[in-house]
Every structure is written in structure tokens, then in C-alpha cells.
Scaffold this active site. Structure first.
Site, short mmCIF file in Angstrom:
data_model
loop_
_atom_site.label_atom_id
_atom_site.label_comp_id
_atom_site.label_asym_id
_atom_site.label_seq_id
_atom_site.Cartn_x
_atom_site.Cartn_y
_atom_site.Cartn_z
N ARG A 1 37.67 30.90 33.87
CA ARG A 1 39.11 31.01 33.69
C ARG A 1 39.70 29.74 33.06
O ARG A 1 40.90 29.68 32.84
CB ARG A 1 39.78 31.24 35.04
CG ARG A 1 40.20 32.70 35.28
CD ARG A 1 40.72 32.78 36.71
NE ARG A 1 41.57 33.92 36.98
CZ ARG A 1 41.16 35.03 37.56
NH1 ARG A 1 39.90 35.22 37.86
NH2 ARG A 1 42.03 35.99 37.84
N ARG B 1 49.40 47.92 43.23
CA ARG B 1 48.26 47.56 44.07
C ARG B 1 48.73 46.82 45.33
O ARG B 1 48.18 46.99 46.41
CB ARG B 1 47.27 46.68 43.29
CG ARG B 1 46.03 46.32 44.10
CD ARG B 1 44.99 45.59 43.29
NE ARG B 1 45.42 44.26 42.90
CZ ARG B 1 44.71 43.43 42.13
NH1 ARG B 1 43.54 43.83 41.65
NH2 ARG B 1 45.16 42.24 41.83
N ARG C 1 51.31 34.11 37.82
CA ARG C 1 49.89 34.32 37.47
C ARG C 1 49.74 34.59 35.98
O ARG C 1 48.79 34.11 35.35
CB ARG C 1 49.33 35.51 38.28
CG ARG C 1 49.14 35.14 39.74
CD ARG C 1 48.98 36.36 40.61
NE ARG C 1 47.75 37.09 40.36
CZ ARG C 1 47.50 38.29 40.83
NH1 ARG C 1 48.41 38.92 41.56
NH2 ARG C 1 46.34 38.87 40.59
N LYS D 1 39.52 44.15 35.34
CA LYS D 1 38.19 43.53 35.35
C LYS D 1 37.37 44.04 36.54
O LYS D 1 36.23 44.43 36.38
CB LYS D 1 38.31 41.99 35.43
CG LYS D 1 39.13 41.38 34.28
CD LYS D 1 39.18 39.87 34.36
CE LYS D 1 39.99 39.34 35.53
NZ LYS D 1 41.45 39.50 35.40
N ARG E 1 47.26 42.05 49.43
CA ARG E 1 47.04 40.74 48.79
C ARG E 1 48.37 40.02 48.60
O ARG E 1 49.29 40.54 47.98
CB ARG E 1 46.34 40.93 47.44
CG ARG E 1 44.84 41.01 47.58
CD ARG E 1 44.15 41.27 46.29
NE ARG E 1 44.43 40.28 45.24
CZ ARG E 1 43.79 40.22 44.09
NH1 ARG E 1 42.82 41.09 43.84
NH2 ARG E 1 44.10 39.33 43.19
P1 B4P Z 1 41.81 45.12 38.88
O1 B4P Z 1 40.61 45.68 38.21
O2 B4P Z 1 41.71 44.94 40.36
O3 B4P Z 1 42.28 43.71 38.28
P2 B4P Z 1 41.56 42.33 38.03
O4 B4P Z 1 41.78 42.08 36.58
O5 B4P Z 1 40.14 42.35 38.51
O6 B4P Z 1 42.32 41.35 39.06
P3 B4P Z 1 42.87 39.90 39.29
O7 B4P Z 1 42.84 39.09 38.04
O8 B4P Z 1 44.17 40.12 39.94
O9 B4P Z 1 42.02 39.23 40.42
P4 B4P Z 1 40.97 38.12 40.73
O10 B4P Z 1 40.40 38.63 41.98
O11 B4P Z 1 40.03 37.85 39.60
O12 B4P Z 1 43.03 46.03 38.50
C1 B4P Z 1 44.33 45.83 38.97
C2 B4P Z 1 45.01 47.15 39.31
O13 B4P Z 1 45.13 47.97 38.15
C3 B4P Z 1 44.22 47.96 40.33
O14 B4P Z 1 45.10 48.49 41.27
C4 B4P Z 1 43.58 49.08 39.51
O15 B4P Z 1 43.44 50.28 40.23
C5 B4P Z 1 44.59 49.25 38.38
N1 B4P Z 1 43.93 49.68 37.13
C6 B4P Z 1 42.76 49.23 36.65
N2 B4P Z 1 42.48 49.83 35.47
C7 B4P Z 1 43.53 50.67 35.19
C8 B4P Z 1 43.85 51.55 34.11
N3 B4P Z 1 43.02 51.72 33.06
N4 B4P Z 1 45.03 52.23 34.14
C9 B4P Z 1 45.87 52.07 35.19
N5 B4P Z 1 45.62 51.26 36.25
C10 B4P Z 1 44.46 50.55 36.25
O16 B4P Z 1 41.75 36.72 40.99
C11 B4P Z 1 42.61 36.47 42.08
C12 B4P Z 1 42.93 34.97 42.23
O17 B4P Z 1 41.72 34.22 42.58
C13 B4P Z 1 43.43 34.21 40.99
O18 B4P Z 1 44.82 34.35 40.81
C14 B4P Z 1 43.03 32.74 41.34
O19 B4P Z 1 43.93 32.14 42.23
C15 B4P Z 1 41.70 32.90 42.04
N6 B4P Z 1 40.56 32.78 41.10
C16 B4P Z 1 39.68 33.78 40.82
N7 B4P Z 1 38.77 33.35 39.91
C17 B4P Z 1 39.10 32.06 39.61
C18 B4P Z 1 38.54 31.09 38.72
N8 B4P Z 1 37.47 31.38 37.95
N9 B4P Z 1 39.13 29.87 38.64
C19 B4P Z 1 40.19 29.56 39.40
N10 B4P Z 1 40.77 30.43 40.27
C20 B4P Z 1 40.24 31.69 40.37
#
Ligand code: B4P
Length: 190
Positions: A89, A128, A146, A14, A134
Site C-alpha cells: 500500500r 458493508r 481512507r 480486493k 468494522r
Molecule cells: P471488499 O472486497 O471487502 O473490499 P476490499 O477492497 O478488500 O477492502 P478494504 O480496502 O476496505 O480492506 P483492507 O482489509 O485491505 O469489498 C467491499 C464491499 O464491496 C463488500 O461489502 C463487497 O461485498 C462489496 N463488493 C465487492 N465487489 C462488488 C461488486 N462488484 N459490486 C458491488 N459490490 C461489491 O484494509 C483495512 C485497513 O487495514 C486499512 O484501512 C489499513 O488501516 C489497514 N491496512 C491493511 N493493509 C495495509 C497495508 N499494507 N499497509 C498499511 N495499512 C494496511
């Protein structure tokens, strides 16, 4: 106004895809994960409340998240549209978002759900974790938690948008650019 919900399990990409979408469509980015990490690094009260939930891979309580997002939307009055990354979420968050947007008469244009198998997610997050520092990326146990929280609390949000005919599933495995092309093709039809 283009308002996109970018949805998917932890590590689905995302954040990665949001960066490219913001640039292409000139949208404002609301990533709840990034907002919490900013509060954490600045040591705010909100950051302190969020920390223990985030570190263990649980969701931050709805009332904390919803208030924070509402303030952010209301403060960005000149936005051409928003990418909601990692929000909503829970179904309660989705309902709250609809209510806030109703007041401005700019509803969600569509949801894009990145679909990635759990084994691939674990691999990406552990990778990552080696560089991100993190806490929630550091152990398989936390990552499994998670994913379980996603299945229990977040997946029902896709049903919420299906009922509004706004759900669009995208295969999130492949090169970052090829996934971005598929997302862009869906957005062109919003
Ligand atoms: P990212 O792109 O970083 O992943 P994400 O889905 O954004 O992250 P996440 O769900 O962990 O985090 P968030 O900050 O929202 O990609 C992950 C990895 O994959 C990276 O290293 C990237 O390089 C790699 N990658 C990406 N695309 C790729 C591809 N095509 N091929 C190979 N590798 C690839 O949430 C963190 C925490 O915050 C939650 O657990 C929760 O505690 C809290 N939180 C956030 N929003 C919330 C909400 N709305 N309600 C309640 N709690 C919340």
C-alpha cells in the site's frame, strides 16, 4: 510460480475477488487487512499497535506491515504462489516485497488494479458497515479519509508497477462474476 498483487482503493473488491482467485489458482492468500483483524481479535501486541490506525482509516506504519508479511511469506514454503491483497500500500512496501521475493527468485508476475469510482466505493463501504461491525466502515468521514489516504500514499504504487510493465487496470464495476472473468483473462497472459 504465480505471484499476484491485487490492488485498488478501499472497497474496490480486493477481498471479494481474492476468495475466488485462491480457489481457481490454488494460491496462498496474504491479506494484510485480514491479518491485522486477526491480531486485533486475538489481542496481540501487533494488533494493539495497528488498531488506532485502522479504526481511523490511516495506514499502519510500514515497518509493522513489512515485518508481518515477510514472516508470513517465509513460513509458507510449500506455496504455489501468492495473492497479495491490500499489500503493498506504499512504495516502500512494494520495494520491500520485491526484496523478499528476490531472495526466493519468484518475482511478482503482475499487478491487477481494480478501478471503481469513489461514489460507488462509499456506497459499498457504508453498506458493508451495516453488517461488518468494522469501525472503519461506520461513517462517511472515515471512509473519505481512507480514500484520501489511498490517493496520497497508495496510488503511487501503481506507478511503481507501471515502470516494471506489470500494471493491468480492470474496471471493478459490474457483477462479481463478470469482474472475475476479466481478471482471469489477464492472469492467463502472465
Ligand atoms: P471488499 O472486497 O471487502 O473490499 P476490499 O477492497 O478488500 O477492502 P478494504 O480496502 O476496505 O480492506 P483492507 O482489509 O485491505 O469489498 C467491499 C464491499 O464491496 C463488500 O461489502 C463487497 O461485498 C462489496 N463488493 C465487492 N465487489 C462488488 C461488486 N462488484 N459490486 C458491488 N459490490 C461489491 O484494509 C483495512 C485497513 O487495514 C486499512 O484501512 C489499513 O488501516 C489497514 N491496512 C491493511 N493493509 C495495509 C497495508 N499494507 N499497509 C498499511 N495499512 C494496511
Amino acid at each position: 510460480m504465480l505471484n499476484i498483487v491485487l490492488f485498488g482503493p478501499p472497497g474496490a473488491g480486493k477481498g471479494t475477488q481474492s476468495e475466488k482467485l485462491i480457489e481457481k489458482y490454488q494460491l496462498n492468500h496474504i491479506s494484510t487487512g485480514d491479518l491485522f483483524r486477526k491480531h486485533l481479535s486475538e489481542g496481540t501486541e501487533l494488533g494493539k499497535k495497528a488498531q488506532k490506525f485502522m479504526d481511523d482509516g490511516f495506514l499502519v506504519p510500514d515497518e509493522v506491515v513489512i515485518g508481518m508479511v515477510e514472516d508470513k511469506i517465509k513460513s509458507e514454503t510449500d506455496a504455489k504462489g501468492f495473492i497479495f491483497d491490500g499489500f503493498p500500500r506504499t512504495v516502500k512496501q512494494a520495494e520491500a516485497l520485491d526484496n523478499v521475493l528476490k531472495a526466493t527468485d519468484t518475482p511478482i508476475s503482475g499487478m491487477i488494479a481494480l478501478e471503481v469510482p469513489f461514489e460507488e466505493l462509499k456506497k459499498r463501504l457504508l453498506e458493508r458497515g451495516k453488517i461488518s461491525g468494522r469501525v472503519d466502515d461506520q461513517s462517511e468521514e472515515k471512509i473519505n479519509n481512507r480514500i484520501q489516504v489511498y490517493l496520497d500514499e497508495t496510488l503511487p504504487v501503481s506507478e511503481y508497477y507501471k515502470q516494471q510493465s506489470k500494471f493491468n487496470g480492470i474496471n471493478g464495476v459490474g457483477s462479481i462474476d463478470s469482474i472475475f472473468e476479466k481478471i482471469s483473462a489477464v492472469i492467463e497472459n502472465f
